[in-house]
Design a protein around this motif. Structure first.
Motif, mmCIF file in Angstrom:
data_model
loop_
_atom_site.group_PDB
_atom_site.id
_atom_site.type_symbol
_atom_site.label_atom_id
_atom_site.label_comp_id
_atom_site.label_asym_id
_atom_site.label_seq_id
_atom_site.Cartn_x
_atom_site.Cartn_y
_atom_site.Cartn_z
ATOM 1 N N ILE A 46 30.786 32.072 41.967
ATOM 2 C CA ILE A 46 31.660 32.985 41.231
ATOM 3 C C ILE A 46 31.317 34.427 41.583
ATOM 4 C CG2 ILE A 46 32.300 33.837 38.947
ATOM 5 C CD1 ILE A 46 31.816 30.942 37.910
ATOM 6 N N ALA A 47 30.027 34.752 41.606
ATOM 7 C CA ALA A 47 29.599 36.111 41.947
ATOM 8 C C ALA A 47 30.096 36.488 43.341
ATOM 9 C CB ALA A 47 28.080 36.227 41.870
ATOM 10 N N ARG A 48 29.982 35.575 44.276
ATOM 11 C CA ARG A 48 30.450 35.831 45.640
ATOM 12 C C ARG A 48 31.955 36.069 45.657
ATOM 13 N NH1 ARG A 48 32.835 33.626 49.669
ATOM 14 N NH2 ARG A 48 33.129 31.599 48.727
ATOM 15 N N LEU A 49 32.704 35.249 44.909
ATOM 16 C CA LEU A 49 34.165 35.370 44.883
ATOM 17 C C LEU A 49 34.647 36.693 44.287
ATOM 18 C CD1 LEU A 49 35.072 31.741 43.826
ATOM 19 C CD2 LEU A 49 35.636 32.836 46.011
ATOM 20 N N SER A 54 24.730 39.712 43.118
ATOM 21 C CA SER A 54 23.892 38.917 42.223
ATOM 22 C C SER A 54 24.772 38.330 41.130
ATOM 23 C CB SER A 54 22.768 39.753 41.598
ATOM 24 O OG SER A 54 23.273 40.534 40.537
ATOM 25 N N THR A 55 24.198 37.446 40.334
ATOM 26 C CA THR A 55 24.960 36.790 39.273
ATOM 27 C C THR A 55 24.912 37.563 37.954
ATOM 28 O OG1 THR A 55 23.048 35.456 38.624
ATOM 29 C CG2 THR A 55 24.541 34.507 40.274
ATOM 30 N N HIS A 56 24.124 38.616 37.887
ATOM 31 C CA HIS A 56 23.916 39.312 36.616
ATOM 32 C C HIS A 56 25.212 39.833 35.978
ATOM 33 C CE1 HIS A 56 21.931 41.529 33.462
ATOM 34 N NE2 HIS A 56 22.626 42.604 33.817
ATOM 35 N N VAL A 57 25.991 40.612 36.712
ATOM 36 C CA VAL A 57 27.206 41.194 36.134
ATOM 37 C C VAL A 57 28.250 40.121 35.805
ATOM 38 C CG1 VAL A 57 29.153 42.762 36.553
ATOM 39 C CG2 VAL A 57 26.834 43.475 37.100
ATOM 40 N N PRO A 58 28.551 39.196 36.714
ATOM 41 C CA PRO A 58 29.515 38.157 36.340
ATOM 42 C C PRO A 58 29.068 37.347 35.112
ATOM 43 C CG PRO A 58 29.236 38.159 38.701
ATOM 44 C CD PRO A 58 28.200 39.091 38.140
ATOM 45 N N GLU A 59 27.785 37.120 35.002
ATOM 46 C CA GLU A 59 27.284 36.323 33.882
ATOM 47 C C GLU A 59 27.288 37.099 32.566
ATOM 48 O OE1 GLU A 59 23.667 33.260 32.993
ATOM 49 O OE2 GLU A 59 23.234 34.954 34.287
ATOM 50 N N THR A 60 26.918 38.353 32.608
ATOM 51 C CA THR A 60 26.764 39.103 31.358
ATOM 52 C C THR A 60 27.991 39.919 30.966
ATOM 53 O OG1 THR A 60 25.742 40.963 32.529
ATOM 54 C CG2 THR A 60 24.264 39.280 31.634
ATOM 55 N N VAL A 61 28.840 40.268 31.928
ATOM 56 C CA VAL A 61 29.985 41.113 31.627
ATOM 57 C C VAL A 61 31.303 40.336 31.649
ATOM 58 C CG1 VAL A 61 31.331 43.125 32.375
ATOM 59 C CG2 VAL A 61 28.831 43.165 32.514
#
Length: 86
Positions: A46-49, A54-61
């Motif tokens: 998902i982060a790449r797409l 990194s996964t931080h922003v997609p996960e937390t925002v």
């Protein structure tokens, strides 16, 4: 194109879709991430797409998982009603 033009065109699209005009294009990103997450797509993918390293922003925002909250609430309500009727 400026942001106001994009927003107005987006409003026309959402109005035509029958979901109203109180939507913003950024909400597509949140929905995209949330839907992929709800369908078990790996957070790294998902982060790449969405263009993050990194996964931080997609996960937390961006990721808003509704199902766990609904399921948790339903379990509690089920316990409450079973205790009242049982």
């Amino acid at each position: 194109m400026n942001r106001w033009y994009v927003w107005r065109e987006f409003q026309l699209i959402t109005e035509a879709a029958g979901i109203g005009s109180n939507w913003y294009p950024r909400e597509l990103r949140h929905s995209f991430v949330s839907l992929l997450s709800a369908h078990n797509v790996a957070l790294e993918e998902i982060a790449r797409l969405v263009g993050h390293s990194s996964t931080h922003v997609p996960e937390t925002v961006y990721r808003h998982e509704i199902r766990p909250a609904l399921t948790g609430g339903a379990v509690v309500m089920d316990k409450i009603f079973k205790s009242k009727t049982g």
